[in-house]
Structure formats: structure tokens, C-alpha cells
Scaffold this motif. Sequence first.
Motif, mmCIF file in Angstrom:
data_model
loop_
_atom_site.group_PDB
_atom_site.id
_atom_site.type_symbol
_atom_site.label_atom_id
_atom_site.label_comp_id
_atom_site.label_asym_id
_atom_site.label_seq_id
_atom_site.Cartn_x
_atom_site.Cartn_y
_atom_site.Cartn_z
ATOM 1 N N MET A 1 0.852 -1.165 0.000
ATOM 2 C CA MET A 1 0.000 0.000 0.000
ATOM 3 C C MET A 1 0.902 1.233 0.000
ATOM 4 S SD MET A 1 -2.765 0.744 2.958
ATOM 5 C CE MET A 1 -1.791 -0.247 4.038
ATOM 6 N N LYS A 2 0.642 2.128 -0.906
ATOM 7 C CA LYS A 2 1.452 3.332 -1.063
ATOM 8 C C LYS A 2 0.621 4.555 -0.691
ATOM 9 C CE LYS A 2 3.770 1.102 -4.857
ATOM 10 N NZ LYS A 2 3.766 0.932 -6.288
ATOM 11 N N PRO A 3 1.289 5.614 -0.177
ATOM 12 C CA PRO A 3 0.548 6.832 0.186
ATOM 13 C C PRO A 3 -0.310 7.389 -0.944
ATOM 14 C CG PRO A 3 2.753 6.935 1.084
ATOM 15 C CD PRO A 3 2.689 5.698 0.199
ATOM 16 N N LEU B 1 -0.988 12.870 4.703
ATOM 17 C CA LEU B 1 -0.309 12.132 3.630
ATOM 18 C C LEU B 1 0.878 12.946 3.153
ATOM 19 C CD1 LEU B 1 -3.440 11.022 1.605
ATOM 20 C CD2 LEU B 1 -1.916 9.517 2.877
ATOM 21 N N GLU B 2 2.016 12.300 3.127
ATOM 22 C CA GLU B 2 3.219 12.910 2.580
ATOM 23 C C GLU B 2 3.725 11.997 1.484
ATOM 24 O OE1 GLU B 2 5.797 13.461 5.930
ATOM 25 O OE2 GLU B 2 4.292 14.603 7.037
ATOM 26 N N LYS B 3 4.768 12.400 0.794
ATOM 27 C CA LYS B 3 5.257 11.638 -0.346
ATOM 28 C C LYS B 3 5.532 10.176 0.000
ATOM 29 C CE LYS B 3 8.669 11.602 -3.985
ATOM 30 N NZ LYS B 3 9.829 12.236 -4.574
ATOM 31 N N ASN B 4 6.223 9.927 1.089
ATOM 32 C CA ASN B 4 6.601 8.565 1.462
ATOM 33 C C ASN B 4 6.120 8.172 2.851
ATOM 34 O OD1 ASN B 4 8.053 7.944 -0.947
ATOM 35 N ND2 ASN B 4 9.666 9.310 -0.214
#
Length: 119
Positions: free
Chosen positions: A1-3, A26-29
Amino acid sequence: MKPNELRLGNLFIEENSNKIIEVIGLEKNRVVFSGMFLDKWQARPIVLTAEWLLKFGSKPRFQNTEFIYNRFRIVFKESYGYWYVIDTDSLAYITKVEFVHEWQNFIFTLTDNELTLAE
């Protein structure tokens, strides 16, 4: 699961406590969840169940394997372990949904409305 697959308000389960937590940043990573946890913790997706569909205001159509929400029919496919989403007007298959956050994102994408828990 990715942001980039998540949205603010998506619900998950905190691995250690089994409490429901919510995406609040939510941030990039990185994903920020609600709640204060002192130890390192991880979130896991919540499996979409009949109970969750009812909590989000879906109406049962056939036992606990088929529901209606807005213009969508949600049918559980036991052999696969996920829900088919079908347009009630055209009867066209739209997608499969396995987790609560996927259902939340699907409804927002197609209706521009947030899913809220029914009282």
C-alpha cells in the motif's frame, strides 16, 4: 500500500491494539494516522465485510452477500474473497473491492461524496 493510493479519512486497524485508526496526513513517502502510539506500530487494511457495508449505509438485498449503495450493487464472491461492484442501471461490472479504504476511495471517486458511518 502506497501513500498515493490513500486519502484522508481512510480507515485502518492499528496492528498492536486492533483499534480503528484514520489517515489524517499524507506525505510523499509517509502516512500519518490518528491516535498516539508510543511504540513503533503499523496499520493494516480492514477487510470489507457485510457489517462494514451496513455501517456505511448500504442496504441488504440478499442475505449478507449482496447490498445496494447509491447506484451500485455490491456482491460478495466467496471463491475470491472480495466484493464485485456492479452498476445497477447498466448491470456492468465496475471493479472488485477487498478493503474498507478501497470502498471509501471508490465511492468518493465516482460520487464525489465521502462515505460516513451510519448512526
